[in-house]
Design a protein around this motif. Sequence first.
Motif, mmCIF file in Angstrom:
data_model
loop_
_atom_site.group_PDB
_atom_site.id
_atom_site.type_symbol
_atom_site.label_atom_id
_atom_site.label_comp_id
_atom_site.label_asym_id
_atom_site.label_seq_id
_atom_site.Cartn_x
_atom_site.Cartn_y
_atom_site.Cartn_z
ATOM 1 N N ARG A 121 0.816 -1.223 0.000
ATOM 2 C CA ARG A 121 0.000 0.000 0.000
ATOM 3 C C ARG A 121 0.847 1.269 0.000
ATOM 4 N N PRO A 122 1.900 1.361 0.835
ATOM 5 C CA PRO A 122 2.757 2.558 0.769
ATOM 6 C C PRO A 122 3.449 2.734 -0.593
ATOM 7 N N ILE A 123 3.784 1.623 -1.251
ATOM 8 C CA ILE A 123 4.385 1.714 -2.599
ATOM 9 C C ILE A 123 3.348 2.290 -3.569
ATOM 10 N N LEU A 124 2.119 1.761 -3.507
ATOM 11 C CA LEU A 124 1.043 2.258 -4.374
ATOM 12 C C LEU A 124 0.765 3.734 -4.082
ATOM 13 N N ALA A 125 0.778 4.109 -2.799
ATOM 14 C CA ALA A 125 0.549 5.513 -2.417
ATOM 15 C C ALA A 125 1.630 6.420 -3.018
ATOM 16 N N ALA A 126 2.868 5.929 -3.072
ATOM 17 C CA ALA A 126 3.957 6.718 -3.668
ATOM 18 C C ALA A 126 3.727 6.918 -5.163
ATOM 19 N N ILE A 127 3.245 5.868 -5.839
ATOM 20 C CA ILE A 127 2.940 5.970 -7.279
ATOM 21 C C ILE A 127 1.871 7.046 -7.489
ATOM 22 N N GLU A 128 0.796 6.962 -6.693
ATOM 23 C CA GLU A 128 -0.332 7.888 -6.862
ATOM 24 C C GLU A 128 0.036 9.312 -6.440
ATOM 25 N N ALA A 129 0.831 9.457 -5.379
ATOM 26 C CA ALA A 129 1.193 10.783 -4.865
ATOM 27 C C ALA A 129 1.974 11.586 -5.909
ATOM 28 N N GLN A 130 2.724 10.895 -6.748
ATOM 29 C CA GLN A 130 3.511 11.597 -7.767
ATOM 30 C C GLN A 130 2.817 11.618 -9.128
ATOM 31 N N ASP A 131 1.536 11.244 -9.116
ATOM 32 C CA ASP A 131 0.706 11.289 -10.328
ATOM 33 C C ASP A 131 1.254 10.396 -11.440
ATOM 34 N N PHE A 132 1.752 9.216 -11.047
ATOM 35 C CA PHE A 132 2.216 8.251 -12.036
ATOM 36 C C PHE A 132 1.095 7.289 -12.398
ATOM 37 N N ASP A 133 1.132 6.794 -13.613
ATOM 38 C CA ASP A 133 0.203 5.772 -14.090
ATOM 39 C C ASP A 133 0.993 4.878 -15.045
ATOM 40 N N GLN A 134 0.473 3.697 -15.316
ATOM 41 C CA GLN A 134 1.140 2.733 -16.194
ATOM 42 C C GLN A 134 2.553 2.451 -15.695
ATOM 43 N N VAL A 135 2.660 2.198 -14.374
ATOM 44 C CA VAL A 135 3.951 2.012 -13.722
ATOM 45 C C VAL A 135 3.882 0.828 -12.763
ATOM 46 N N VAL A 136 4.976 0.061 -12.690
ATOM 47 C CA VAL A 136 5.136 -0.992 -11.688
ATOM 48 C C VAL A 136 6.354 -0.643 -10.832
ATOM 49 N N VAL A 137 6.237 -0.877 -9.517
ATOM 50 C CA VAL A 137 7.351 -0.635 -8.595
ATOM 51 C C VAL A 137 7.541 -1.881 -7.733
ATOM 52 N N LEU A 138 8.773 -2.376 -7.688
ATOM 53 C CA LEU A 138 9.137 -3.548 -6.891
ATOM 54 C C LEU A 138 10.200 -3.110 -5.884
ATOM 55 N N VAL A 139 9.955 -3.393 -4.596
ATOM 56 C CA VAL A 139 10.947 -3.082 -3.566
ATOM 57 C C VAL A 139 11.413 -4.402 -2.951
ATOM 58 N N ILE A 140 12.708 -4.676 -3.094
ATOM 59 C CA ILE A 140 13.303 -5.926 -2.599
ATOM 60 C C ILE A 140 14.020 -5.614 -1.291
ATOM 61 N N ARG A 141 13.753 -6.436 -0.246
ATOM 62 C CA ARG A 141 14.379 -6.188 1.059
ATOM 63 C C ARG A 141 15.146 -7.415 1.531
ATOM 64 N N TRP A 142 16.360 -7.166 1.996
ATOM 65 C CA TRP A 142 17.146 -8.180 2.692
ATOM 66 C C TRP A 142 17.169 -7.771 4.157
ATOM 67 N N TYR A 143 16.577 -8.569 5.028
ATOM 68 C CA TYR A 143 16.454 -8.242 6.453
ATOM 69 C C TYR A 143 17.821 -8.206 7.121
ATOM 70 N N GLY A 144 18.072 -7.147 7.895
ATOM 71 C CA GLY A 144 19.386 -6.966 8.507
ATOM 72 C C GLY A 144 19.445 -7.290 9.987
ATOM 73 N N GLY A 145 18.342 -7.810 10.567
ATOM 74 C CA GLY A 145 18.375 -8.220 11.966
ATOM 75 C C GLY A 145 17.756 -7.231 12.934
ATOM 76 N N ILE A 146 17.415 -6.023 12.477
ATOM 77 C CA ILE A 146 16.799 -5.033 13.363
ATOM 78 C C ILE A 146 15.359 -4.795 12.894
ATOM 79 N N GLN A 147 14.394 -4.990 13.813
ATOM 80 C CA GLN A 147 12.974 -4.755 13.488
ATOM 81 C C GLN A 147 12.753 -3.270 13.201
ATOM 82 N N LEU A 148 11.973 -2.966 12.171
ATOM 83 C CA LEU A 148 11.689 -1.566 11.842
ATOM 84 C C LEU A 148 10.344 -1.114 12.395
#
Length: 197
Positions: A72-99
Amino acid sequence: MPFTLLGPCEFREEIRKSRFITLAAPINSPADAQAFIEQHSDLDATHNCWAWKLGAQYRSNDDGEPGGTAGRPILAAIEAQDFDQVVVLVIRWYGGIQLGTGGLARAYGGGANKCLQQAERRPLINRVTRELECSFSELALVKLRVAEINGLIQAENFTSNGVELSIAIGPEQVEVLQRQLADLSRGRIILHESTAD
């Protein structure tokens, strides 16, 4: 005015020992979005979270992160910047500290925001929806003609007689495409106004 990306872009950052890579790209169909996600997801990563937007259609996925903290936050970023016809992928490697949930939402949404902010963008053309039917043998040529005028294939439905297509094209391209399709099919393929319009 909505925008799309000129091409793929990338943003990398480390937040409390977790490594994040954000990838974004322009898309023309839900299938494009899915193909991009499958092609770029890293199976060794802890999470591959994503969102895409294509006109009124959109999807997002938290991929194991707490509900609503990634997709949802990724989608909100797409919409907040008025983007359309866009895909965003965020890849995370966990580093041991809870966020925490707030930290996750800021990390995923922030990465998507920064990636899109630095990307080259182009304004999207206003498009109208039209429907048509063609034979299986004409499909590749029809798709080529639509792509040549920067149009989009919104839906494809295979029937026993051929293929029903819903396309989105610039209003000024309707007559041009109609002539090309008539030439291609000896007058058989006709563009109809969408019943959904």
